[in-house]
Design a protein around this motif. Structure first.
Motif, PDB file in Angstrom:
ATOM      1  N   TRP A  24       0.858  -1.183   0.000  1.00 46.90           N
ATOM      2  CA  TRP A  24       0.000   0.000   0.000  1.00 46.90           C
ATOM      3  C   TRP A  24       0.896   1.236   0.000  1.00 46.90           C
ATOM      4  O   TRP A  24       1.254   1.745   1.076  1.00 46.90           O
ATOM      5  N   ILE A  26       0.347   4.172  -0.158  1.00 43.09           N
ATOM      6  CA  ILE A  26      -0.249   5.331   0.511  1.00 43.09           C
ATOM      7  C   ILE A  26       0.281   5.497   1.940  1.00 43.09           C
ATOM      8  O   ILE A  26       0.197   6.568   2.509  1.00 43.09           O
ATOM      9  N   SER A  69      -6.164   0.932   5.114  1.00 32.84           N
ATOM     10  CA  SER A  69      -7.490   1.153   4.545  1.00 32.84           C
ATOM     11  C   SER A  69      -8.058   2.494   4.994  1.00 32.84           C
ATOM     12  O   SER A  69      -8.636   3.244   4.196  1.00 32.84           O
ATOM     13  N   GLN A  72      -6.270   5.184   3.077  1.00 27.11           N
ATOM     14  CA  GLN A  72      -6.737   5.204   1.683  1.00 27.11           C
ATOM     15  C   GLN A  72      -8.099   5.880   1.586  1.00 27.11           C
ATOM     16  O   GLN A  72      -8.326   6.717   0.721  1.00 27.11           O
ATOM     17  N   ARG A  75      -7.705   9.624   2.032  1.00 23.55           N
ATOM     18  CA  ARG A  75      -7.159  10.247   0.829  1.00 23.55           C
ATOM     19  C   ARG A  75      -8.219  10.351  -0.259  1.00 23.55           C
ATOM     20  O   ARG A  75      -8.355  11.364  -0.931  1.00 23.55           O
ATOM     21  N   ASP A  76      -8.993   9.292  -0.413  1.00 29.12           N
ATOM     22  CA  ASP A  76     -10.060   9.315  -1.407  1.00 29.12           C
ATOM     23  C   ASP A  76     -11.072  10.411  -1.100  1.00 29.12           C
ATOM     24  O   ASP A  76     -11.566  11.082  -2.008  1.00 29.12           O
TER      25      ASP A  76
END
Length: 185
Positions: A24, A26, A69, A72, A75-76
């Motif tokens: 990952w 990120i 997760s 992520q 960030r999304d």
């Protein structure tokens, strides 16, 4: 009970953190490592006596995945692209009882079923929900169809909890569809 060997726990956490950072991009390995160690300290009473490598590695992976997760998803949410919430996923499902033509006639009016004003965004939400449903397993699709499309009550508490998990999974799948821009397969 035997006290935790913190050097050993730290070594396992560091290895897992490095592996997670590779999978990952990120997340940074140091941040994942810190998150794992915080969890281990908070749960030290439970973890005492359970020092086998397999168990400690599983716990470390679970914490690392949750952290990655969460990062992520954050960030999304912050990347200036539209982000569907679970409530919006539920509302899109509730419109599946209508045909596209019926929905287009409802735009601008208040819907009694979903208790919200129907906007032109509902068409894209329906498309994203359809694409997202194809990514879910059969059990999730079935429970979402029964509870949110057909409006039937959950059979029991376990099914109700499963429906919440299914809606969360659908929102994630809808957001994934939006971000990748993939056409429905």
């Amino acid at each position: 009970m035997a006290e935790l060997n913190w050097d050993h726990v730290n070594d396992i956490a560091l290895k897992v953190a490095k592996e997670m950072a590779l999978k990952w991009p990120i997340v940074e390995a140091d941040d994942v490592h810190q998150e794992i160690m915080v969890h281990m300290v908070e749960q030290s009473g439970y973890l005492e006596g359970k020092q086998d490598d397999e168990f400690l590695r599983k716990v470390s992976w679970r914490v690392a995945k949750q952290y990655a997760s969460k990062e992520q998803n954050y960030r999304d949410l912050m990347d200036d692209q539209y982000y569907y919430t679970p409530e919006e996923a539920r509302n899109a499902l509730r419109t599946f009882i209508y045909t596209d033509e019926e929905v287009s006639q409802l735009i601008g009016k208040k819907d009694d079923l979903s208790r919200c004003r129907i906007s032109d965004n509902i068409m894209s939400a329906r498309l994203d929900a359809s694409a997202g449903l194809r990514k879910l397993n059969d059990r999730y699709r079935e429970v979402l169809g029964r509870i949110f499309v057909e409006g039937l009550p959950a059979r029991d508490d376990a099914e109700l909890r499963m429906s919440y998990r299914a809606v969360d999974a659908l929102a994630i799948a809808m957001n994934s569809h939006v971000r990748t821009g993939k056409a429905a397969a």
